[in-house]
Design a protein around this motif. Structure first.
Motif, mmCIF file in Angstrom:
data_model
loop_
_atom_site.group_PDB
_atom_site.id
_atom_site.type_symbol
_atom_site.label_atom_id
_atom_site.label_comp_id
_atom_site.label_asym_id
_atom_site.label_seq_id
_atom_site.Cartn_x
_atom_site.Cartn_y
_atom_site.Cartn_z
ATOM 1 N N ALA A 43 0.682 -0.968 -0.110
ATOM 2 C CA ALA A 43 0.094 0.103 0.081
ATOM 3 C C ALA A 43 0.680 1.159 -0.191
ATOM 4 C CB ALA A 43 -1.156 0.113 1.215
ATOM 5 N N ARG A 44 0.854 2.045 -1.240
ATOM 6 C CA ARG A 44 1.741 3.297 -0.924
ATOM 7 C C ARG A 44 0.802 4.267 -0.614
ATOM 8 N NH1 ARG A 44 2.753 2.412 -7.466
ATOM 9 N NH2 ARG A 44 0.785 1.521 -7.176
ATOM 10 N N LYS A 45 1.322 5.440 -0.984
ATOM 11 C CA LYS A 45 0.915 6.713 -0.362
ATOM 12 C C LYS A 45 -0.378 7.095 -1.067
ATOM 13 C CE LYS A 45 1.359 11.699 0.370
ATOM 14 N NZ LYS A 45 2.384 12.913 0.233
ATOM 15 N N GLY A 46 -1.637 7.002 -0.386
ATOM 16 C CA GLY A 46 -2.764 7.389 -0.482
ATOM 17 C C GLY A 46 -3.737 6.035 -1.197
ATOM 18 N N ARG A 47 -2.958 5.060 -0.869
ATOM 19 C CA ARG A 47 -3.811 3.966 -1.400
ATOM 20 C C ARG A 47 -3.963 2.827 -0.447
ATOM 21 N NH1 ARG A 47 -3.541 4.213 -6.863
ATOM 22 N NH2 ARG A 47 -3.506 1.933 -7.234
ATOM 23 N N VAL A 48 -4.640 1.516 -0.697
ATOM 24 C CA VAL A 48 -4.947 0.448 0.355
ATOM 25 C C VAL A 48 -4.853 -0.711 -0.477
ATOM 26 C CG1 VAL A 48 -6.373 1.919 1.643
ATOM 27 C CG2 VAL A 48 -7.388 0.282 -0.032
ATOM 28 N N VAL A 49 -4.447 -1.661 0.459
ATOM 29 C CA VAL A 49 -4.505 -3.186 -0.358
ATOM 30 C C VAL A 49 -5.644 -3.631 0.160
ATOM 31 C CG1 VAL A 49 -3.517 -5.570 -0.353
ATOM 32 C CG2 VAL A 49 -2.010 -3.426 -0.580
ATOM 33 N N VAL A 50 -6.653 -4.320 -0.840
ATOM 34 C CA VAL A 50 -7.705 -5.013 -0.536
ATOM 35 C C VAL A 50 -7.585 -6.467 -0.845
ATOM 36 C CG1 VAL A 50 -10.183 -5.116 -0.859
ATOM 37 C CG2 VAL A 50 -9.088 -2.878 -1.032
ATOM 38 N N ARG A 51 -8.126 -7.176 0.276
ATOM 39 C CA ARG A 51 -8.187 -8.532 0.131
ATOM 40 C C ARG A 51 -9.505 -8.945 -0.592
ATOM 41 N NH1 ARG A 51 -7.494 -9.877 4.794
ATOM 42 N NH2 ARG A 51 -5.152 -10.307 4.885
ATOM 43 N N VAL A 52 -9.359 -9.532 -1.832
ATOM 44 C CA VAL A 52 -10.704 -9.666 -2.805
ATOM 45 C C VAL A 52 -11.287 -10.910 -2.149
ATOM 46 C CG1 VAL A 52 -11.363 -10.022 -5.216
ATOM 47 C CG2 VAL A 52 -9.565 -8.497 -4.670
ATOM 48 N N GLU A 53 -12.876 -10.410 -2.095
ATOM 49 C CA GLU A 53 -13.815 -11.594 -1.779
ATOM 50 C C GLU A 53 -14.402 -12.155 -2.996
ATOM 51 O OE1 GLU A 53 -16.532 -10.750 1.233
ATOM 52 O OE2 GLU A 53 -15.017 -9.189 2.155
ATOM 53 N N ALA A 54 -14.850 -10.936 -3.901
ATOM 54 C CA ALA A 54 -15.633 -11.317 -5.198
ATOM 55 C C ALA A 54 -14.985 -10.261 -6.192
ATOM 56 C CB ALA A 54 -16.869 -11.493 -5.069
ATOM 57 N N ALA A 55 -14.699 -10.770 -7.485
ATOM 58 C CA ALA A 55 -14.604 -9.503 -8.478
ATOM 59 C C ALA A 55 -15.458 -9.972 -9.659
ATOM 60 C CB ALA A 55 -13.145 -9.863 -9.087
ATOM 61 N N GLY A 56 -16.017 -8.902 -10.185
ATOM 62 C CA GLY A 56 -16.954 -9.063 -11.280
ATOM 63 C C GLY A 56 -16.158 -9.465 -12.591
ATOM 64 N N VAL A 57 -16.987 -10.069 -13.592
ATOM 65 C CA VAL A 57 -16.870 -10.313 -14.993
ATOM 66 C C VAL A 57 -17.652 -9.490 -15.710
ATOM 67 C CG1 VAL A 57 -16.181 -12.117 -16.764
ATOM 68 C CG2 VAL A 57 -15.910 -12.763 -14.075
ATOM 69 N N SER A 58 -17.245 -8.619 -16.761
ATOM 70 C CA SER A 58 -17.973 -7.968 -17.241
ATOM 71 C C SER A 58 -17.641 -7.925 -18.724
ATOM 72 C CB SER A 58 -17.858 -6.308 -16.783
ATOM 73 O OG SER A 58 -16.622 -5.985 -17.148
ATOM 74 N N TYR A 59 -18.674 -7.303 -19.673
ATOM 75 C CA TYR A 59 -18.415 -7.147 -21.173
ATOM 76 C C TYR A 59 -17.002 -6.402 -21.506
ATOM 77 C CZ TYR A 59 -19.655 -7.175 -25.893
ATOM 78 O OH TYR A 59 -19.689 -7.545 -27.298
ATOM 79 N N ALA A 60 -16.528 -5.756 -20.572
ATOM 80 C CA ALA A 60 -15.329 -4.675 -20.644
ATOM 81 C C ALA A 60 -14.280 -5.743 -21.069
ATOM 82 C CB ALA A 60 -14.997 -3.886 -19.411
ATOM 83 N N GLU A 61 -14.338 -7.063 -19.985
ATOM 84 C CA GLU A 61 -13.064 -7.687 -20.195
ATOM 85 C C GLU A 61 -13.305 -8.546 -21.472
ATOM 86 O OE1 GLU A 61 -13.217 -6.576 -16.410
ATOM 87 O OE2 GLU A 61 -14.854 -8.092 -16.538
ATOM 88 N N VAL A 62 -14.240 -8.882 -22.055
ATOM 89 C CA VAL A 62 -14.594 -9.441 -23.565
ATOM 90 C C VAL A 62 -13.923 -8.613 -24.314
ATOM 91 C CG1 VAL A 62 -16.134 -10.123 -25.174
ATOM 92 C CG2 VAL A 62 -16.695 -10.722 -22.815
ATOM 93 N N GLN A 63 -14.203 -7.118 -24.484
ATOM 94 C CA GLN A 63 -13.561 -6.121 -25.303
ATOM 95 C C GLN A 63 -12.086 -6.167 -25.184
ATOM 96 O OE1 GLN A 63 -15.668 -2.668 -24.192
ATOM 97 N NE2 GLN A 63 -17.238 -3.038 -25.740
ATOM 98 N N MET A 64 -11.548 -6.276 -24.098
ATOM 99 C CA MET A 64 -10.029 -6.084 -24.028
ATOM 100 C C MET A 64 -9.626 -7.431 -24.352
ATOM 101 S SD MET A 64 -9.840 -4.506 -20.076
ATOM 102 C CE MET A 64 -10.496 -2.902 -19.477
ATOM 103 N N LEU A 65 -10.293 -8.759 -24.194
ATOM 104 C CA LEU A 65 -9.490 -10.005 -24.493
ATOM 105 C C LEU A 65 -9.444 -9.656 -26.312
ATOM 106 C CD1 LEU A 65 -8.823 -12.811 -23.730
ATOM 107 C CD2 LEU A 65 -11.427 -13.295 -24.344
ATOM 108 N N GLY A 66 -10.346 -9.092 -26.808
ATOM 109 C CA GLY A 66 -10.292 -9.119 -28.181
ATOM 110 C C GLY A 66 -9.517 -7.898 -28.782
#
Length: 351
Positions: A43-66
């Motif tokens: 965690a740098r200045k002005g930031r935090v580290v989050v332990r992820v419980e759940a992350a979303g999968v969206s159409y943005a990732e489909v676009q990025m993949l392509g």
């Protein structure tokens, strides 16, 4: 005892490494998603580290993949638009947040890993009682739906609206919110998903064939609002279906049929059409109709609207639909389900 640099706070034993999903090539094939290990973020200045419980999968990732997202990170990178988790570490200069706080964040990339460093300024609180998968279904998708309905189109009870992709991640939340708000909702979906659309309180129509004729048959007086995530020539159909004073909100563009690397091309037709309609409106030539593009942004409105959504869940008014939960090593399956159109609601990764 802190295990971080001076002026930062941490809890528990600090792992040396985290597992993460990395997109190695933008070729449109989910096999380009690889699970790797990386050093535990700090965690740098002005930031935090989050332990992820759940992350979303969206159409943005489909676009990025392509290679078809308008603003892609530099390869290779960790995808993941939004997340819910617990703060594991607080960097210097962060106020208002503590280790152990449960939060949501929308970093736009980086969420598909066990722990991620994010800006503290973009965090929003998440109730302890809320399921992590249901919560993350509201972070990007839910706030997008809420803001388009209430801030963008300003839909009023009794109005008739068209939701393109009513069974999708954004569309399913938007449909439920609009029905709860007292609007009449016509929702496009494949016939296999019509029962799910009806269960949300909407009237399903098949998006294939002559959509304009189908919608006019059930709404002959026109539509008060259209929410479009298809783009291309289809956005003109939505515009023509609007009644006087109607509002069209475009919140994405389909990338189907485009070649990898044509990162901005799928989105240009929408921008051109919206710009043209805006000019016509300025000279009074649209019959009061208005067209807008929408893009969700972090900030005070994001936090307020996400809190309103969480309140609706607590009241039993809204239940976000999680289509499936996948481990990090099954991220490719989640993306493939989106590509193949098999999803109703939200796909979620659970580290």
């Amino acid at each position: 005892m802190s295990l971080n640099l001076p002026e930062s706070a941490a809890v528990g034993a600090r792992p040396a490494e985290v597992r993460q999903v990395v997109l190695t090539e933008a070729l449109g094939d989910p096999t380009a998603l690889k699970v790797r290990t990386a050093p535990m973020p700090l965690a740098r200045k002005g930031r935090v580290v989050v332990r992820v419980e759940a992350a979303g999968v969206s159409y943005a990732e489909v676009q990025m993949l392509g290679g078809l997202h308008p603003f892609p990170p530099k390869l290779p990178y960790v995808p993941g638009y939004d997340l819910v988790g617990e703060i594991a570490e607080v960097g210097p200069g962060v106020t208002g947040w503590s280790v152990g706080d449960r939060v949501a964040a929308m970093p736009r990339s980086g969420a598909w890993q066990e722990c991620v460093e994010v800006a503290a300024s973009g965090l929003a609180p998440v109730p302890r009682a809320l399921d992590a998968g249901e919560a993350v279904a509201l972070v990007c998708n839910g706030v997008t739906a809420w803001q388009m309905l209430h801030r963008g189109a300003k839909v009023r009870p009794g109005e008739t609206v068209l939701v393109q992709g009513a069974s999708g991640g954004v569309g399913s939340v938007l449909t439920r919110l609009a029905v709860h708000h007292g609007a009449r909702v016509i929702g496009t979906a494949s016939p296999a998903k019509h029962d799910q659309v009806r269960a949300m309180g909407a009237e399903p129509v098949d998006y294939r064939g002559d959509l304009a004729a189908t919608v006019r048959a059930v709404a002959p007086d026109g539509l008060d609002a259209v929410f479009d995530h298809i783009g291309g020539k289809g956005i003109t159909t939505g515009w023509r279906l609007l009644a006087r004073g109607g509002r069209l909100i475009s919140f994405d563009s389909s990338v189907r049929g485009f070649q990898s690397g044509q990162w901005f091309r799928p989105h240009l037709p929408v921008l051109r059409r919206v710009a043209g309609w805006t000019l016509l409106r300025a000279v009074g030539a649209t019959g009061g109709r208005v067209a807008k593009t929408y893009y969700v942004r972090p900030g005070d409105k994001f936090r307020a609207d996400l809190a309103a959504l969480f309140d609706l869940v607590a009241q039993g008014v809204l239940t976000p639909h999680v289509d499936a939960r996948h481990r990090l090593d099954r991220a490719a399956d989640a993306v493939r389900a989106l590509i193949e159109g098999r999803v109703v609601g939200k796909q979620v990764l659970v580290p």
